[in-house]
Design a protein around this motif. Structure first.
Motif, PDB file in Angstrom:
ATOM      1  N   MET A   1      -1.426  11.409   5.768  1.00 44.41           N
ATOM      2  CA  MET A   1      -0.865  11.331   4.387  1.00 44.41           C
ATOM      3  C   MET A   1       0.338  12.494   4.017  1.00 44.41           C
ATOM      4  O   MET A   1       0.359  13.423   4.781  1.00 44.41           O
ATOM      5  N   GLY A   2       1.463  12.132   3.398  1.00 45.93           N
ATOM      6  CA  GLY A   2       2.515  13.076   3.217  1.00 45.93           C
ATOM      7  C   GLY A   2       2.740  13.086   1.780  1.00 45.93           C
ATOM      8  O   GLY A   2       2.281  11.975   0.862  1.00 45.93           O
ATOM      9  N   SER A   3       3.292  14.273   1.228  1.00 48.56           N
ATOM     10  CA  SER A   3       3.535  14.278  -0.072  1.00 48.56           C
ATOM     11  C   SER A   3       4.914  15.113  -0.326  1.00 48.56           C
ATOM     12  O   SER A   3       5.319  15.906   0.717  1.00 48.56           O
ATOM     13  N   CYS A   4       5.532  14.689  -1.538  1.00 44.89           N
ATOM     14  CA  CYS A   4       6.780  15.444  -1.766  1.00 44.89           C
ATOM     15  C   CYS A   4       6.986  15.399  -3.545  1.00 44.89           C
ATOM     16  O   CYS A   4       7.049  14.321  -3.950  1.00 44.89           O
ATOM     17  N   GLY A   5       6.441  16.351  -4.130  1.00 47.41           N
ATOM     18  CA  GLY A   5       6.265  16.534  -5.569  1.00 47.41           C
ATOM     19  C   GLY A   5       5.430  15.596  -5.914  1.00 47.41           C
ATOM     20  O   GLY A   5       4.143  15.727  -5.557  1.00 47.41           O
ATOM     21  N   THR A   6       5.637  14.329  -6.666  1.00 46.22           N
ATOM     22  CA  THR A   6       4.735  13.391  -6.980  1.00 46.22           C
ATOM     23  C   THR A   6       4.776  12.371  -6.102  1.00 46.22           C
ATOM     24  O   THR A   6       3.859  11.359  -6.244  1.00 46.22           O
ATOM     25  N   LEU A   7       5.352  12.439  -4.818  1.00 45.26           N
ATOM     26  CA  LEU A   7       5.225  11.367  -3.749  1.00 45.26           C
ATOM     27  C   LEU A   7       4.212  11.583  -3.140  1.00 45.26           C
ATOM     28  O   LEU A   7       4.064  12.813  -2.131  1.00 45.26           O
ATOM     29  N   THR A   8       3.033  10.796  -3.089  1.00 42.84           N
ATOM     30  CA  THR A   8       2.253  10.735  -2.172  1.00 42.84           C
ATOM     31  C   THR A   8       1.567   9.303  -1.442  1.00 42.84           C
ATOM     32  O   THR A   8       1.608   8.514  -2.247  1.00 42.84           O
ATOM     33  N   VAL A   9       1.812   9.300  -0.130  1.00 42.83           N
ATOM     34  CA  VAL A   9       1.627   7.838   0.443  1.00 42.83           C
ATOM     35  C   VAL A   9       0.261   8.297   1.087  1.00 42.83           C
ATOM     36  O   VAL A   9       0.073   9.133   2.089  1.00 42.83           O
ATOM     37  N   SER A  10      -0.598   7.265   1.192  1.00 41.29           N
ATOM     38  CA  SER A  10      -1.766   7.213   1.997  1.00 41.29           C
ATOM     39  C   SER A  10      -1.861   6.042   2.858  1.00 41.29           C
ATOM     40  O   SER A  10      -1.390   4.900   2.402  1.00 41.29           O
ATOM     41  N   VAL A  11      -1.927   6.140   4.353  1.00 42.48           N
ATOM     42  CA  VAL A  11      -2.120   5.098   5.115  1.00 42.48           C
ATOM     43  C   VAL A  11      -3.415   4.474   5.107  1.00 42.48           C
ATOM     44  O   VAL A  11      -4.624   5.105   5.166  1.00 42.48           O
ATOM     45  N   LYS A  12      -3.633   3.301   5.161  1.00 41.84           N
ATOM     46  CA  LYS A  12      -4.927   2.247   4.704  1.00 41.84           C
ATOM     47  C   LYS A  12      -5.123   2.017   6.220  1.00 41.84           C
ATOM     48  O   LYS A  12      -6.495   2.087   6.508  1.00 41.84           O
ATOM     49  N   LYS A  13      -4.339   1.450   7.097  1.00 39.85           N
ATOM     50  CA  LYS A  13      -4.471   0.899   8.228  1.00 39.85           C
ATOM     51  C   LYS A  13      -3.334   0.781   9.257  1.00 39.85           C
ATOM     52  O   LYS A  13      -2.141   0.472   8.503  1.00 39.85           O
ATOM     53  N   ARG A  14      -3.507   1.062  10.376  1.00 34.32           N
ATOM     54  CA  ARG A  14      -2.551   0.739  11.281  1.00 34.32           C
ATOM     55  C   ARG A  14      -2.710  -0.021  12.177  1.00 34.32           C
ATOM     56  O   ARG A  14      -4.057  -0.251  12.804  1.00 34.32           O
ATOM     57  N   THR A 103       0.857   3.847  -2.624  1.00 38.11           N
ATOM     58  CA  THR A 103       1.295   5.178  -3.249  1.00 38.11           C
ATOM     59  C   THR A 103       1.129   4.929  -4.625  1.00 38.11           C
ATOM     60  O   THR A 103       1.182   3.917  -5.202  1.00 38.11           O
ATOM     61  N   ASP A 104       0.623   5.660  -5.425  1.00 34.82           N
ATOM     62  CA  ASP A 104       0.650   5.826  -6.939  1.00 34.82           C
ATOM     63  C   ASP A 104       1.951   6.599  -7.518  1.00 34.82           C
ATOM     64  O   ASP A 104       1.992   7.146  -8.740  1.00 34.82           O
ATOM     65  N   MET A 105       2.926   6.650  -6.713  1.00 33.70           N
ATOM     66  CA  MET A 105       4.257   7.490  -7.389  1.00 33.70           C
ATOM     67  C   MET A 105       4.976   6.673  -8.231  1.00 33.70           C
ATOM     68  O   MET A 105       4.930   5.418  -8.473  1.00 33.70           O
ATOM     69  N   GLU A 106       5.937   7.144  -9.057  1.00 34.29           N
ATOM     70  CA  GLU A 106       6.891   6.501  -9.766  1.00 34.29           C
ATOM     71  C   GLU A 106       8.090   6.533  -9.099  1.00 34.29           C
ATOM     72  O   GLU A 106       8.721   7.637  -8.568  1.00 34.29           O
ATOM     73  N   LEU A 107       8.571   5.391  -9.077  1.00 30.34           N
ATOM     74  CA  LEU A 107       9.999   5.140  -8.292  1.00 30.34           C
ATOM     75  C   LEU A 107      11.009   6.048  -9.001  1.00 30.34           C
ATOM     76  O   LEU A 107      11.979   6.478  -8.132  1.00 30.34           O
ATOM     77  N   MET A 108      11.226   6.183 -10.162  1.00 29.30           N
ATOM     78  CA  MET A 108      12.274   6.840 -10.899  1.00 29.30           C
ATOM     79  C   MET A 108      12.126   8.436 -10.362  1.00 29.30           C
ATOM     80  O   MET A 108      13.381   9.101 -10.453  1.00 29.30           O
ATOM     81  N   ASN A 109      11.020   8.943  -9.955  1.00 30.98           N
ATOM     82  CA  ASN A 109      10.955  10.255  -9.329  1.00 30.98           C
ATOM     83  C   ASN A 109      11.306  10.659  -8.227  1.00 30.98           C
ATOM     84  O   ASN A 109      11.502  11.587  -7.655  1.00 30.98           O
ATOM     85  N   LEU A 110      11.825   9.424  -7.470  1.00 30.30           N
ATOM     86  CA  LEU A 110      12.332   9.613  -6.191  1.00 30.30           C
ATOM     87  C   LEU A 110      13.763  10.338  -6.023  1.00 30.30           C
ATOM     88  O   LEU A 110      14.694   9.883  -6.590  1.00 30.30           O
TER      89      LEU A 110
END
Length: 145
Positions: A1-14, A103-110
């Motif tokens: 899992m990585g994060s950057c401010g509001t950006l959080t990405v969780s891996v479900k499956k590889r 992810t539950d991030m908002e694209l405008m915050n990228l």
């Protein structure tokens, strides 16, 4: 899992996706340009609204990728060293690493002005093996409005 401010990405499956049809194993030499220029990973990402349940979308994408890898079979191989220590492409249908994430991030915050901090290794995965890695990230529809 990585994060950057509001950006959080969780891996479900590889998974690993191979070409839909068998490929006869063989070697492809690198061109002179491939040998002169340092290795380069082309990294892109696309954002879409989630219109189907994610497991259905993932299955469709994996099936499509397996079919695309038939004519583009070198993408399912791996770069290895030959007996002279030079890199060559081994077309062995090892497969493409396929990552399903959310992810539950908002694209405008990228922060696309600083993609190394906001996108790199989060929305676009680090390639560990093989020639190509695909990461599919699903974003809640309500966030895309």
């Amino acid at each position: 899992m990585g994060s950057c401010g509001t950006l959080t990405v969780s891996v479900k499956k590889r998974d690993t996706v191979a070409a839909a049809l068998p490929v006869q194993e063989h070697w492809l030499p690198m061109s002179n340009l491939d040998l002169l220029i340092p290795p380069l990973d082309v990294r892109v990402f696309f954002c879409y609204k989630e219109t189907l349940p994610s497991h259905e979308s993932v299955n469709i994408l994996k099936k499509s990728l397996a079919e695309v890898l038939v004519p583009f079979y070198p993408l399912a191989g791996e770069v290895v060293q030959n007996s002279l220590g030079e890199p060559e492409l081994l077309c062995n249908n090892r497969g493409v690493d396929f990552i399903h994430a959310r992810t539950d991030m908002e694209l405008m915050n990228l922060d696309l002005y600083h993609p190394d901090e906001s996108v790199d290794t989060k929305l676009v995965p680090f390639k560990e093996r093989g020639v190509l890695t695909v990461q599919v990230i699903f974003i809640s529809v309500s966030i895309l409005h």
